[in-house]
Design a protein around this motif. Structure first.
Motif, PDB file in Angstrom:
ATOM      1  N   HIS A  44       0.817  -1.223   0.000  1.00  0.00           N
ATOM      2  CA  HIS A  44       0.000   0.000   0.000  1.00  0.00           C
ATOM      3  C   HIS A  44       0.846   1.266   0.000  1.00  0.00           C
ATOM      4  O   HIS A  44       0.314   2.372  -0.004  1.00  0.00           O
ATOM      5  CB  HIS A  44      -0.955   0.002   1.196  1.00  0.00           C
ATOM      6  CG  HIS A  44      -0.286  -0.174   2.529  1.00  0.00           C
ATOM      7  ND1 HIS A  44       0.246  -1.379   2.925  1.00  0.00           N
ATOM      8  CD2 HIS A  44      -0.066   0.697   3.547  1.00  0.00           C
ATOM      9  CE1 HIS A  44       0.758  -1.244   4.140  1.00  0.00           C
ATOM     10  NE2 HIS A  44       0.598   0.009   4.538  1.00  0.00           N
ATOM     11  N   HIS A  45       2.157   1.106  -0.006  1.00  0.00           N
ATOM     12  CA  HIS A  45       3.101   2.222  -0.087  1.00  0.00           C
ATOM     13  C   HIS A  45       3.768   2.135  -1.466  1.00  0.00           C
ATOM     14  O   HIS A  45       3.960   1.037  -1.990  1.00  0.00           O
ATOM     15  CB  HIS A  45       4.143   2.068   1.028  1.00  0.00           C
ATOM     16  CG  HIS A  45       5.121   3.196   1.132  1.00  0.00           C
ATOM     17  ND1 HIS A  45       6.194   3.336   0.261  1.00  0.00           N
ATOM     18  CD2 HIS A  45       5.208   4.234   2.016  1.00  0.00           C
ATOM     19  CE1 HIS A  45       6.884   4.405   0.606  1.00  0.00           C
ATOM     20  NE2 HIS A  45       6.318   4.974   1.665  1.00  0.00           N
ATOM     21  N   PRO A  46       4.105   3.269  -2.092  1.00  0.00           N
ATOM     22  CA  PRO A  46       4.710   3.202  -3.437  1.00  0.00           C
ATOM     23  C   PRO A  46       5.894   2.253  -3.545  1.00  0.00           C
ATOM     24  O   PRO A  46       6.007   1.499  -4.515  1.00  0.00           O
ATOM     25  CB  PRO A  46       5.136   4.658  -3.683  1.00  0.00           C
ATOM     26  CG  PRO A  46       4.204   5.470  -2.864  1.00  0.00           C
ATOM     27  CD  PRO A  46       3.904   4.659  -1.645  1.00  0.00           C
ATOM     28  N   THR A  47       6.766   2.261  -2.551  1.00  0.00           N
ATOM     29  CA  THR A  47       7.930   1.361  -2.573  1.00  0.00           C
ATOM     30  C   THR A  47       7.492  -0.092  -2.612  1.00  0.00           C
ATOM     31  O   THR A  47       8.065  -0.924  -3.331  1.00  0.00           O
ATOM     32  CB  THR A  47       8.827   1.616  -1.343  1.00  0.00           C
ATOM     33  OG1 THR A  47       9.283   2.975  -1.383  1.00  0.00           O
ATOM     34  CG2 THR A  47      10.031   0.685  -1.339  1.00  0.00           C
TER      35      THR A  47
ATOM     36  N   HIS B 186      -4.807   3.039  -0.216  1.00  0.00           N
ATOM     37  CA  HIS B 186      -5.125   2.905   1.205  1.00  0.00           C
ATOM     38  C   HIS B 186      -4.891   4.217   1.924  1.00  0.00           C
ATOM     39  O   HIS B 186      -3.768   4.685   2.029  1.00  0.00           O
ATOM     40  CB  HIS B 186      -4.258   1.806   1.838  1.00  0.00           C
ATOM     41  CG  HIS B 186      -4.627   1.495   3.256  1.00  0.00           C
ATOM     42  ND1 HIS B 186      -3.948   2.027   4.329  1.00  0.00           N
ATOM     43  CD2 HIS B 186      -5.610   0.717   3.761  1.00  0.00           C
ATOM     44  CE1 HIS B 186      -4.499   1.578   5.446  1.00  0.00           C
ATOM     45  NE2 HIS B 186      -5.505   0.775   5.134  1.00  0.00           N
ATOM     46  N   GLN B 187      -5.960   4.833   2.335  1.00  0.00           N
ATOM     47  CA  GLN B 187      -5.960   6.048   3.139  1.00  0.00           C
ATOM     48  C   GLN B 187      -5.745   7.309   2.295  1.00  0.00           C
ATOM     49  O   GLN B 187      -4.882   7.366   1.426  1.00  0.00           O
ATOM     50  CB  GLN B 187      -4.895   5.962   4.238  1.00  0.00           C
ATOM     51  CG  GLN B 187      -5.142   6.932   5.363  1.00  0.00           C
ATOM     52  CD  GLN B 187      -3.900   7.148   6.192  1.00  0.00           C
ATOM     53  OE1 GLN B 187      -2.822   6.704   5.837  1.00  0.00           O
ATOM     54  NE2 GLN B 187      -4.047   7.843   7.296  1.00  0.00           N
ATOM     55  N   LEU B 188      -6.557   8.305   2.572  1.00  0.00           N
ATOM     56  CA  LEU B 188      -6.510   9.561   1.823  1.00  0.00           C
ATOM     57  C   LEU B 188      -5.149  10.254   1.935  1.00  0.00           C
ATOM     58  O   LEU B 188      -4.572  10.682   0.941  1.00  0.00           O
ATOM     59  CB  LEU B 188      -7.602  10.506   2.332  1.00  0.00           C
ATOM     60  CG  LEU B 188      -9.042  10.160   1.927  1.00  0.00           C
ATOM     61  CD1 LEU B 188     -10.038  10.893   2.817  1.00  0.00           C
ATOM     62  CD2 LEU B 188      -9.272  10.512   0.469  1.00  0.00           C
ATOM     63  N   GLN B 189      -4.637  10.351   3.175  1.00  0.00           N
ATOM     64  CA  GLN B 189      -3.372  11.066   3.359  1.00  0.00           C
ATOM     65  C   GLN B 189      -2.227  10.412   2.602  1.00  0.00           C
ATOM     66  O   GLN B 189      -1.416  11.088   1.977  1.00  0.00           O
ATOM     67  CB  GLN B 189      -3.010  11.154   4.853  1.00  0.00           C
ATOM     68  CG  GLN B 189      -3.794  12.220   5.603  1.00  0.00           C
ATOM     69  CD  GLN B 189      -5.007  11.625   6.292  1.00  0.00           C
ATOM     70  OE1 GLN B 189      -5.547  10.613   5.855  1.00  0.00           O
ATOM     71  NE2 GLN B 189      -5.449  12.261   7.364  1.00  0.00           N
TER      72      GLN B 189
ATOM     73  N   LEU C 111      -4.281  -8.357  -6.868  1.00  0.00           N
ATOM     74  CA  LEU C 111      -5.183  -7.556  -6.043  1.00  0.00           C
ATOM     75  C   LEU C 111      -4.310  -6.885  -4.982  1.00  0.00           C
ATOM     76  O   LEU C 111      -3.808  -7.539  -4.071  1.00  0.00           O
ATOM     77  CB  LEU C 111      -6.249  -8.429  -5.391  1.00  0.00           C
ATOM     78  CG  LEU C 111      -7.100  -9.282  -6.334  1.00  0.00           C
ATOM     79  CD1 LEU C 111      -8.132 -10.087  -5.552  1.00  0.00           C
ATOM     80  CD2 LEU C 111      -7.804  -8.398  -7.372  1.00  0.00           C
ATOM     81  N   ILE C 112      -4.135  -5.566  -5.106  1.00  0.00           N
ATOM     82  CA  ILE C 112      -3.119  -4.857  -4.331  1.00  0.00           C
ATOM     83  C   ILE C 112      -3.762  -3.850  -3.377  1.00  0.00           C
ATOM     84  O   ILE C 112      -4.575  -3.028  -3.794  1.00  0.00           O
ATOM     85  CB  ILE C 112      -2.147  -4.102  -5.267  1.00  0.00           C
ATOM     86  CG1 ILE C 112      -1.611  -5.042  -6.361  1.00  0.00           C
ATOM     87  CG2 ILE C 112      -1.013  -3.468  -4.491  1.00  0.00           C
ATOM     88  CD1 ILE C 112      -0.882  -4.310  -7.486  1.00  0.00           C
ATOM     89  N   GLY C 113      -3.367  -3.888  -2.111  1.00  0.00           N
ATOM     90  CA  GLY C 113      -3.841  -2.893  -1.159  1.00  0.00           C
ATOM     91  C   GLY C 113      -4.049  -3.465   0.227  1.00  0.00           C
ATOM     92  O   GLY C 113      -4.209  -4.673   0.406  1.00  0.00           O
ATOM     93  N   ALA C 114      -4.073  -2.580   1.235  1.00  0.00           N
ATOM     94  CA  ALA C 114      -4.213  -3.007   2.633  1.00  0.00           C
ATOM     95  C   ALA C 114      -5.646  -2.888   3.136  1.00  0.00           C
ATOM     96  O   ALA C 114      -5.907  -3.123   4.314  1.00  0.00           O
ATOM     97  CB  ALA C 114      -3.289  -2.158   3.512  1.00  0.00           C
ATOM     98  N   GLY C 115      -6.572  -2.544   2.242  1.00  0.00           N
ATOM     99  CA  GLY C 115      -7.972  -2.418   2.645  1.00  0.00           C
ATOM    100  C   GLY C 115      -8.720  -3.730   2.507  1.00  0.00           C
ATOM    101  O   GLY C 115      -8.237  -4.791   2.905  1.00  0.00           O
ATOM    102  N   ASP C 116      -9.905  -3.691   1.887  1.00  0.00           N
ATOM    103  CA  ASP C 116     -10.718  -4.905   1.757  1.00  0.00           C
ATOM    104  C   ASP C 116     -10.701  -5.478   0.342  1.00  0.00           C
ATOM    105  O   ASP C 116     -11.538  -6.297  -0.020  1.00  0.00           O
ATOM    106  CB  ASP C 116     -12.160  -4.637   2.194  1.00  0.00           C
ATOM    107  CG  ASP C 116     -12.841  -3.531   1.386  1.00  0.00           C
ATOM    108  OD1 ASP C 116     -12.168  -2.929   0.504  1.00  0.00           O
ATOM    109  OD2 ASP C 116     -14.025  -3.258   1.644  1.00  0.00           O
ATOM    110  N   ILE C 117      -9.711  -5.077  -0.465  1.00  0.00           N
ATOM    111  CA  ILE C 117      -9.602  -5.551  -1.841  1.00  0.00           C
ATOM    112  C   ILE C 117      -9.505  -7.076  -1.908  1.00  0.00           C
ATOM    113  O   ILE C 117      -9.956  -7.702  -2.860  1.00  0.00           O
ATOM    114  CB  ILE C 117      -8.385  -4.896  -2.553  1.00  0.00           C
ATOM    115  CG1 ILE C 117      -8.335  -5.250  -4.041  1.00  0.00           C
ATOM    116  CG2 ILE C 117      -7.076  -5.247  -1.878  1.00  0.00           C
ATOM    117  CD1 ILE C 117      -9.327  -4.540  -4.879  1.00  0.00           C
TER     118      ILE C 117
END
Length: 446
Positions: free
Chosen positions: A319-322, A347-350, A430-436
């Protein structure tokens, strides 16, 4: 610290960290009760072991009055009805302990030989790899990790009988400052969690404090190649360094690891460094690492069949660019001739806002990119930032960079794209730390 025959209530018991700690107390013979909004396999397992699980809206009435301890996720806000009731109950029961998950885990670290794995990236994988090495070496560790391992019965927890405790030490909100460690690992340091940390300097100060929590004869294992780690080193600590320049180790790891990517070589090197501190023979360590199959949501491969068609889907928590860049590089390394689809849930607006330009640059190894709505955890929103960033803008910026990218308004649209546009042998991430990751079950339903 409570050990057995006590009554403990967990607010948010289904969380990946809190549920592991709840299992520890359950195994120690305590009566465990907990509430959460959603049911899960881990909670089902805990129920079979004797825990009482309350699913649904959290209410003050859920809390028994005869509790010894209340433990809650840091995500639980002060207006939570169960937390408010616990604070009210403490007035008539001064012996009632109310702790956050990091505080409670911190108490645990004082009673063990603790190995704390920290860093911006790679914590869960390094913790998992190291755990399997210690198990293979018959050191029988207790493990609390932020993912699920097949070797642990698809759990995020393992109860051991030795003095060793291996934990994943997260830096968010400086949680890891609660932990006392005998061996501390820092995999890398980079800007992240900028909804809490002001800047990189603030992050570095937190890691410096984390190092200061080492025991008197503690040892620090660090990534020698990370320029940010070098800024906070203090020679008064015993330091074990690992590097991608360890040619013999790296060559051997590349031949034996089943998980792809240079980032996993780094994770293995950090686990190997700790194993050598503990004087575990390399033969045992490399054997354990060669058997490591990965963990939940970390290059987690599964095949789903629909009719005569097969989909190879890879779930990953990146969920981070790196992390996204490393993931896609690893996927391209493992599947050099296949078409790669990157289905990304920011993941996350900020994080999306602060790293927007970085995200635009990290999808080069993907052939097709689908961006879905930004997943924003409860309590971590920012209405001002919400007006400045969106998944649509990210998809548009990717197109301007020459990438085949589009926005999908919901999961149903993603399923439609995959079912109508993908071909046999395509690789779907499927990439991300949410509910993907929930898309997996939706595919299974088709």
């Amino acid at each position: 610290m409570l050990k057995e025959n006590k009554k403990i209530y967990f607010i948010g018991i289904g969380g990946i960290g809190v549920s592991a700690l709840a299992q520890y107390f359950l195994e120690k013979g305590n009566f465990v009760i907990g509430s959460d909004l959603n049911y899960s396999e881990i909670l089902k397992k805990m129920e079979k072991q004797g825990a009482k699980i309350i699913i649904g809206k959290q209410k003050a009435i859920n809390l028994p009055k005869d509790l010894d301890m209340v433990i809650h996720s840091p995500a639980v806000k002060s207006d939570n009805p169960e937390l408010k009731q616990a604070i009210k109950n403490k007035k008539s029961n001064p012996n009632l302990k109310i702790l956050t998950y990091p505080q409670a885990l911190g108490e645990l670290t004082k009673n063990h030989f603790t190995i704390a794995i920290s860093g911006t990236h790679g914590k869960s994988t390094t913790t998992s790899m190291l755990s399997l090495i210690l198990i293979k070496a018959k050191l029988d560790p207790t493990v609390i990790v932020g993912t699920k391992l097949k070797e642990f019965g698809n759990s995020n927890f393992r109860m051991g009988k030795s003095k060793y405790l291996i934990i994943e030490a997260c830096e968010y909100e400086e949680s890891f400052l609660n932990y006392k460690s005998d061996i501390a690992v820092i995999t890398n340091i980079e800007e992240d969690h900028l909804d809490y940390f002001k800047n990189l300097n603030h992050i570095l100060k937190a890691f410096k404090k984390f190092i200061a929590n080492l025991s008197k004869n503690g040892i620090l294992a660090i990534n020698k190649d990370d320029k940010n780690i070098s800024k906070i080193l203090n020679e008064k600590y015993k330091i074990k360094k690992f590097s991608i320049k360890q040619k013999k180790d790296v060559e051997k790891l590349k031949k034996t690891l089943k998980v792809p990517g240079e980032y996993n070589v780094y994770n293995a090197l950090s686990a190997l460094a700790v194993a050598r501190i503990l004087k575990i023979p390399d033969k045992i360590s490399f054997n354990a690492l060669s058997e490591y199959k990965g963990c939940w949501r970390r290059f987690d491969i599964c095949e789903i069949k629909k009719g005569k068609r097969k989909f190879k889907i890879i779930n990953d928590y990146a969920h981070h660019p790196t992390e996204v860049k490393a993931l896609l590089s690893g996927a391209r390394e493992k599947f050099p001739k296949n078409k790669i689809w990157a289905i990304f849930q920011p993941h996350q607006l900020q994080r999306t806002y602060y790293f927007f330009n970085d995200f635009v640059k990290v999808f080069d190894d993907a052939d097709e990119i689908v961006i879905t709505k930004i997943y924003n955890p409860t309590g971590r929103g920012d209405s001002k930032i919400a007006k400045k960033v969106s998944s649509e803008k990210l998809a548009e910026s990717l197109r301007q960079r020459g990438k085949k990218a589009r926005y999908a308004i919901n999961f149903q649209k993603i399923i439609q794209i995959i079912e109508t546009e993908t071909k046999p042998n395509d690789i779907i991430l499927l990439i991300g730390a949410g509910d993907i990751y929930n898309l997996n079950s939706q595919f299974n339903a088709y």
